[in-house]
Structure formats: structure tokens, C-alpha cells
Design a protein around this motif. Structure first.
Motif, PDB file in Angstrom:
ATOM      1  N   GLU A  43     -23.668  21.110  32.892  1.00  0.00           N
ATOM      2  CA  GLU A  43     -25.103  21.109  32.456  1.00  0.00           C
ATOM      3  C   GLU A  43     -25.476  21.531  31.216  1.00  0.00           C
ATOM      4  OE1 GLU A  43     -27.021  23.340  35.506  1.00  0.00           O
ATOM      5  OE2 GLU A  43     -26.308  22.226  37.023  1.00  0.00           O
ATOM      6  N   ILE A  44     -24.573  22.028  30.560  1.00  0.00           N
ATOM      7  CA  ILE A  44     -24.327  22.598  29.260  1.00  0.00           C
ATOM      8  C   ILE A  44     -24.520  21.248  28.296  1.00  0.00           C
ATOM      9  CG2 ILE A  44     -23.421  23.720  27.082  1.00  0.00           C
ATOM     10  CD1 ILE A  44     -22.168  25.561  29.292  1.00  0.00           C
TER      11      ILE A  44
ATOM     12  N   VAL B 287     -13.858  35.494  40.856  1.00  0.00           N
ATOM     13  CA  VAL B 287     -13.860  34.277  41.491  1.00  0.00           C
ATOM     14  C   VAL B 287     -14.869  33.488  41.605  1.00  0.00           C
ATOM     15  CG1 VAL B 287     -12.671  33.044  43.335  1.00  0.00           C
ATOM     16  CG2 VAL B 287     -11.409  34.874  42.399  1.00  0.00           C
ATOM     17  N   MET B 288     -16.109  34.045  42.143  1.00  0.00           N
ATOM     18  CA  MET B 288     -17.163  33.272  42.393  1.00  0.00           C
ATOM     19  C   MET B 288     -17.961  32.774  41.063  1.00  0.00           C
ATOM     20  SD  MET B 288     -19.015  35.123  45.931  1.00  0.00           S
ATOM     21  CE  MET B 288     -19.293  36.689  44.872  1.00  0.00           C
TER      22      MET B 288
ATOM     23  N   TRP C 203     -19.237  28.939  37.197  1.00  0.00           N
ATOM     24  CA  TRP C 203     -19.201  28.414  35.775  1.00  0.00           C
ATOM     25  C   TRP C 203     -18.642  26.820  35.678  1.00  0.00           C
ATOM     26  CZ3 TRP C 203     -15.266  27.143  32.469  1.00  0.00           C
ATOM     27  CH2 TRP C 203     -15.563  26.755  31.097  1.00  0.00           C
ATOM     28  N   PHE C 204     -17.459  27.012  36.408  1.00  0.00           N
ATOM     29  CA  PHE C 204     -17.040  25.299  36.422  1.00  0.00           C
ATOM     30  C   PHE C 204     -17.794  24.462  36.994  1.00  0.00           C
ATOM     31  CE2 PHE C 204     -14.073  22.231  38.178  1.00  0.00           C
ATOM     32  CZ  PHE C 204     -13.169  22.036  37.024  1.00  0.00           C
ATOM     33  N   ILE C 205     -18.437  24.638  37.973  1.00  0.00           N
ATOM     34  CA  ILE C 205     -19.442  23.659  38.622  1.00  0.00           C
ATOM     35  C   ILE C 205     -20.677  23.534  37.546  1.00  0.00           C
ATOM     36  CG2 ILE C 205     -21.209  23.296  40.183  1.00  0.00           C
ATOM     37  CD1 ILE C 205     -19.108  24.735  42.202  1.00  0.00           C
TER      38      ILE C 205
END
Length: 132
Positions: A32-33, A20-21, A26-28
């Protein structure tokens, strides 16, 4: 509950918590990609496709314009015979090319200097529309 079951539940909970973390991280951070500019990528592919001996080429000298590679009519005229020869065109295609060049020519933005120019990709793309 036995110690083995407690330990198993703890391990499963820890794995789920880590997953979950990681998903939240990754979602946040996925924004930035760097996402490539689709227009720039498409233009690069178009320029690559529309190059070679059967197309008009940008002059080697001179400063490129910010709004794209332009070619002045003098350079178009100097390359016209080569393009016609490479494409094995006859008289009707030559007339069609002359019409196309006059249709695509635009005045330079600095009108005091004069002269006309053509957006190179537009000219080369239009070449493929002329049928032999």
C-alpha cells in the motif's frame, strides 16, 4: 518451575508473538506504500537539469500535449539565437544545431493543420551533445 520463570517465558512469548504479528501486518500492507513511477521521477529530474537560459523553453501559452512537452519549429527558431548566444557558440555549432533541429522535427499528429514539432527534452538533451 517457579512463578518468576513462568512469567518471564510468558513475556518473551508475548513479545515474539507481537513481533511476528507486526511482521505479517507489514508484509501484507507494504504494497500500500505508494511507489513512485521511476519514469516520471527520471523525467522530472531531466526537465529540471535541462532548463535555464542555455536551453529551449516550452511556450507559456497553448495546451500541453499528453505525450510530453513539445515545441513547434516556430518557437524553436525564435529561441535559437538566444540559446546560441548563451552557449557562446560560433558558426560550426549553429550549423550543427540546424542539422539537429531538422533531424528531431516530427510532423504534428493532426497532419491537416500541418507544421512540425520537437519533443522539448529530446532537443535540450541533444544540445549538450554538441561540442564547442
Amino acid at each position: 518451575m517457579t512463578d518468576g520463570i513462568k512469567r518471564t517465558i510468558f513475556v518473551i512469548a508475548a513479545v515474539v508473538a507481537v513481533a511476528v504479528m507486526f511482521s505479517i501486518w507489514w508484509f501484507i500492507h507494504r504494497s500500500e506504500i505508494p511507489v513512485p513511477n521511476e519514469n516520471a521521477v527520471a523525467m522530472e529530474l531531466l526537465v529540471e537539469k535541462l532548463s535555464g537560459p542555455g536551453y529551449f523553453n516550452a511556450p507559456v501559452t497553448g495546451t500541453p500535449d499528453a505525450d510530453g512537452p513539445w515545441i513547434v519549429l516556430e518557437d524553436v527558431r525564435s529561441q535559437k539565437d538566444r540559446v546560441i548566444l548563451e552557449r557562446h557558440w560560433g558558426g560550426s555549432e549553429r550549423v550543427e544545431l540546424d542539422r539537429l533541429i531538422s533531424q528531431l522535427a516530427e510532423p504534428k499528429p493532426e497532419r491537416m493543420v500541418g507544421g512540425y514539432r520537437i519533443l522539448l527534452e529530446r532537443l535540450n538533451l541533444a544540445l549538450d551533445a554538441i561540442k564547442k
